[in-house]
Design an enzyme around this catalytic site. Structure first.
Site, mmCIF file in Angstrom:
data_model
loop_
_atom_site.group_PDB
_atom_site.id
_atom_site.type_symbol
_atom_site.label_atom_id
_atom_site.label_comp_id
_atom_site.label_asym_id
_atom_site.label_seq_id
_atom_site.Cartn_x
_atom_site.Cartn_y
_atom_site.Cartn_z
ATOM 1 N N VAL A 119 -17.710 -51.259 -28.954
ATOM 2 C CA VAL A 119 -16.746 -50.800 -27.954
ATOM 3 C C VAL A 119 -17.482 -50.654 -26.635
ATOM 4 O O VAL A 119 -18.622 -50.187 -26.591
ATOM 5 C CB VAL A 119 -16.107 -49.448 -28.354
ATOM 6 N N CYS A 120 -16.843 -51.073 -25.556
ATOM 7 C CA CYS A 120 -17.389 -50.939 -24.212
ATOM 8 C C CYS A 120 -18.743 -51.664 -24.129
ATOM 9 O O CYS A 120 -18.916 -52.735 -24.712
ATOM 10 C CB CYS A 120 -17.472 -49.461 -23.846
ATOM 11 N N ASN A 121 -19.704 -51.091 -23.404
ATOM 12 C CA ASN A 121 -20.981 -51.787 -23.256
ATOM 13 C C ASN A 121 -21.892 -51.620 -24.468
ATOM 14 O O ASN A 121 -23.047 -52.042 -24.444
ATOM 15 C CB ASN A 121 -21.698 -51.367 -21.971
ATOM 16 N N GLY A 146 -12.969 -53.757 -25.269
ATOM 17 C CA GLY A 146 -13.417 -53.685 -23.879
ATOM 18 C C GLY A 146 -13.787 -52.261 -23.497
ATOM 19 O O GLY A 146 -14.427 -51.541 -24.257
#
Length: 232
Positions: A102-104, A152
């Site tokens: 998830v995310c970075n 994202g």
């Protein structure tokens, strides 16, 4: 009695807690799921918003996860240089049914060599780093490429979790979880992506982080990419 589905989240200092707690809330309701928060020690870890999360298991005591998930946060920058964390992800990723982020957090999977040749998404401000790890960046809330799933930025983790819940337990089970959690998003504002926010807001969002990205994130990603290349 069926075997549990071991769902393991990496947790680390300065993790973005919603990257982890959103998907954990959804996936904990998958029948047979057992959620683990894995770190080097059992000491509480301070998240990006100031409160702490408690690891539930150490790296060395983890079972083989069925689902490995790397959440994101500004703490990712330090973890890109942490051999113990990357070794843990690499070892778990080799045996997991699903390797996810998830995310970075996708950058940690990339630095561990788990995204080479795979499509992946990431927070829009960090997505441009993915090619340095051999990944193909995709602008989407959820990307599913073979057994790699990625969400994202931050809130996308909830959509990612429902996608994964349907994979693990079937669409009807995922729909029942969605109903139970009353996940029916109707955002009061419409600026949750760069396209919707517009270039002026995007520039204002980037401005406070320019120094951090240039002085910390850029070199950390470059070092991790060099180390990965040296092992191939």
């Amino acid at each position: 009695m069926t075997n549990p589905i071991h769902i393991g989240f990496l947790v680390f200092p300065k993790v973005t807690q919603l990257d982890l707690t959103g998907p954990a809330q959804v996936l904990s309701r998958v029948p047979g799921a057992k959620v683990h928060l894995a770190w080097k020690t059992m000491e509480p870890l301070v998240t990006d918003v100031g409160f702490s999360l408690n690891p539930t298991i150490t790296f060395e005591n983890c079972p083989q996860f069925d689902v490995l998930c790397a959440p994101g946060g500004f703490g990712v920058i330090e973890q890109l240089d942490d051999a113990q964390t990357l070794d843990f992800l690499r070892a778990q990723g080799q045996g997991a049914r699903y390797v996810t982020s998830v995310c970075n957090g996708s950058l940690l999977l990339g630095a561990a060599g788990l995204l080479q040749g795979y499509q992946s998404t990431c927070h829009w401000m960090w997505r441009h780093y993915l090619p340095q790890f051999g990944a193909q960046p995709v602008d989407a809330r959820v990307v599913h490429d073979r057994n790699r799933l990625s969400g994202g930025g931050v809130t996308s983790g909830i959509d990612f979790a429902f996608t994964l819940a349907a994979e693990l337990a079937g669409e009807e089970a995922a729909r029942m979880i969605q109903l139970g959690l009353e996940y029916n998003p109707q955002p009061p504002l419409d600026s949750g992506s760069p396209d919707k926010a517009g270039p002026e807001r995007v520039a204002r969002a980037r401005a406070p982080l320019q120094t951090l990205m240039r002085e910390s994130a850029d070199p950390a990603v470059a070092r991790a990419a060099r180390r990965l290349a040296a092992t191939n």
